[in-house]
Write an enzyme that holds these catalytic residues in place. Structure first.
Site, short mmCIF file in Angstrom:
data_model
loop_
_atom_site.label_atom_id
_atom_site.label_comp_id
_atom_site.label_asym_id
_atom_site.label_seq_id
_atom_site.Cartn_x
_atom_site.Cartn_y
_atom_site.Cartn_z
N MET A 148 -7.93 12.33 8.60
CA MET A 148 -6.67 12.02 8.12
C MET A 148 -5.38 12.61 8.65
O MET A 148 -4.38 12.07 9.01
CB MET A 148 -6.76 12.01 6.71
CG MET A 148 -5.47 11.26 5.81
SD MET A 148 -5.58 11.63 4.05
CE MET A 148 -6.95 10.76 3.71
N TYR A 197 -16.38 15.21 11.10
CA TYR A 197 -17.00 14.43 9.94
C TYR A 197 -18.24 13.77 10.43
O TYR A 197 -18.20 13.04 11.59
CB TYR A 197 -16.14 13.35 9.20
CG TYR A 197 -15.02 14.19 8.17
CD1 TYR A 197 -15.31 14.84 7.06
CD2 TYR A 197 -13.78 13.86 8.27
CE1 TYR A 197 -14.48 15.32 6.38
CE2 TYR A 197 -12.85 14.26 7.54
CZ TYR A 197 -13.26 15.17 6.63
OH TYR A 197 -12.35 15.75 5.61
N LYS A 218 11.81 -5.68 13.48
CA LYS A 218 11.32 -5.79 11.89
C LYS A 218 10.29 -4.64 12.15
O LYS A 218 10.01 -3.94 13.32
CB LYS A 218 10.53 -7.13 11.91
CG LYS A 218 9.37 -7.35 12.90
CD LYS A 218 8.93 -8.77 12.98
CE LYS A 218 7.85 -8.85 14.16
NZ LYS A 218 7.76 -10.54 14.17
C1 LIG Z 1 8.19 -10.99 15.79
C2 LIG Z 1 8.79 -12.17 16.08
C3 LIG Z 1 9.53 -12.14 17.21
C4 LIG Z 1 9.35 -11.33 18.27
O1 LIG Z 1 8.20 -11.26 18.93
P1 LIG Z 1 7.79 -10.44 20.35
O2 LIG Z 1 6.50 -10.92 20.61
O3 LIG Z 1 7.72 -8.92 19.87
O4 LIG Z 1 8.67 -10.70 21.21
C5 LIG Z 1 10.41 -13.33 17.27
N1 LIG Z 1 10.59 -14.39 16.51
C6 LIG Z 1 9.72 -14.04 15.18
C7 LIG Z 1 10.05 -15.15 14.15
C8 LIG Z 1 8.86 -13.08 14.98
O5 LIG Z 1 8.27 -12.81 13.80
#
Ligand SMILES: *Cc1c(COP(=O)(O)O)cnc(C)c1O
Length: 400
Positions: A319, A271, A37
């Site tokens: 930035m 800044y 993800k």
């Molecule tokens: C992000 C996530 C994982 C992986 O977690 P890690 O700590 O990166 O290993 C597994 N299951 C779900 C549902 C997640 O959202």
């Protein structure tokens, strides 16, 4: 256009070693659903997934249908599970591309069944869904008391195939925290209930999965038949857990110096004039800023690697640019590489250290590496020849 002067170098050899450590930690009884993800935690979705596909990874976990379809477009044919939730408008595309979905409401069971009835003629097989049960994470997932009813609804819905039952662990310490045992026992109770309803669990039936990186790298009697590590693959965490010491960081965030200047004592930088040169020194300007994932809070506290040595970030991160005091490092030139985290030759600046300096977790640091930063597999040139320093005159060039 993606900036050519800031890049994230990805050590695919380290990724492969981490995946093989994950595979051996999972053991022969469990398959690996690699969590990719958030653009593979900032590492680049397609690059990571295509490497992983060649390393015997069973499937992929993503956030939403757009990430799932990106993987399909990249030619990934393995199982893909949307771990979170999708909105109604995404359902049809998911079903058409054999994307597996996590379910945490009975409404979703009904709406999926409706879509299946409408599109049945275009479908190779019934959509595979995973029942998500909340055992203590408190995010998505059915409350334990509501889960049996939704399970019944699913079992009464021939349009859908129950492919898995899942939960998510809340503690980053894995089994080293007692709450993990509590969650696992709640999950087991639900699994027994499912079995009593005739559900066949296991590799050749309904998959059981609840283990993230922390669960995988801490001792556990039983990890189900599918594990879902994310961060471990990127070699970031949980390196402090037993068995995780062999994990290697995959990403190094870099940029090249575009400008050098000598400044007199008393000169202020950036800044808010939050840094004043305590003596005559030399300042490097580096074209990467908070838009690219260098935390603003590193102002006056962070450091970087230049020629393998540590140099302090001075003044506020802006930035697009960061200023670094390289007065104590010899022979620094325009075009030299600056490393914000990761490896620089034999020197190493751990992303965990950067995260700690700004009071966050390493996940947030790699995820924040922005879209202008090119992801470059290790061994490939970061810059096209025409962009090499010297070939392109850098405006306001070096003070030598
Ligand atoms: C992000 C996530 C994982 C992986 O977690 P890690 O700590 O990166 O290993 C597994 N299951 C779900 C549902 C997640 O959202």
């Amino acid at each position: 256009m993606i900036s050519q002067r800031a890049w994230a170098e990805l050590d695919l050899g380290a990724l492969r070693r981490n995946l093989s450590a994950i595979r051996s930690q999972a053991g022969p009884a469990a398959d690996v659903l690699l969590v990719v993800k958030a653009d593979a935690y900032g590492h680049g979705l397609a690059l990571v997934a295509s490497t992983a596909e060649r390393c015997g990874i069973h499937g992929f976990g993503v956030r939403d249908s757009s990430e799932a379809l990106t993987l399909r477009d990249a030619g990934i044919g393995r199982p893909i599970l949307v771990l979170g939730t999708v909105v109604e408008a995404e359902l049809t595309a998911c079903i058409e591309h054999s994307i597996e979905l996590a379910i945490h409401t009975s409404d979703r069971v009904r709406s999926l069944a409706r879509i299946v009835r409408r599109h049945a003629h275009r479908m190779a097989r019934r959509p595979r869904v995973h029942l998500n049960v909340d055992t203590g994470m408190g995010r998505l997932g059915l409350p334990a008391d509501a889960a049996p009813k939704v399970l019944d609804a699913l079992l009464d819905t021939p349009e859908l195939e129950l492919a898995g039952i899942m939960t998510h662990l809340a503690r980053p310490e894995g089994s080293e925290h007692p709450f993990t045992a509590e969650q696992v026992s709640r999950f087991r109770r639900f699994l027994s209930h499912a079995e009593s309803r005739g559900v066949r669990l296991g590799r050749h039936g309904v998959r059981v999965h609840f283990v993230n990186s922390a669960g995988l790298f801490s001792p556990m009697a039983d990890r189900g038949d599918l594990v879902r590590p994310g961060i471990a693959a990127y070699g970031v965490m949980p390196r402090d857990l037993p068995g995780a010491a062999r994990l290697d960081p995959v990403m190094s965030l870099r940029a090249q110096i575009v400008f050098l200047k000598d400044v007199a004592r008393g000169t202020t930088i950036s800044y808010g004039q939050e840094w004043t040169a305590p003596c005559k020194t030399r300042i490097a300007t580096v074209p990467i800023g908070y838009y690219d994932g260098v935390p603003w809070r590193l102002r006056n506290v962070g450091c970087v690697l230049v020629r393998g040595e540590r140099a302090p970030i001075v003044g506020r991160v802006t930035m697009d640019y960061v200023m670094v005091d390289i007065g104590k490092i010899r022979n620094v030139r325009v075009g030299d590489t600056v490393t914000f985290f990761g490896r620089d030759g034999s020197s190493f600046l751990p992303v965990e250290e950067v995260a700690k300096a700004v009071g966050t977790i390493p996940y947030e640091i790699t995820c924040a590496v922005g879209p202008r930063v090119r992801r470059v597999p290790l061994g490939e040139p970061a810059l096209a020849a025409s962009e090499m320093p010297g070939a392109v005159p850098v405006e306001g060039a070096a003070v030598e």
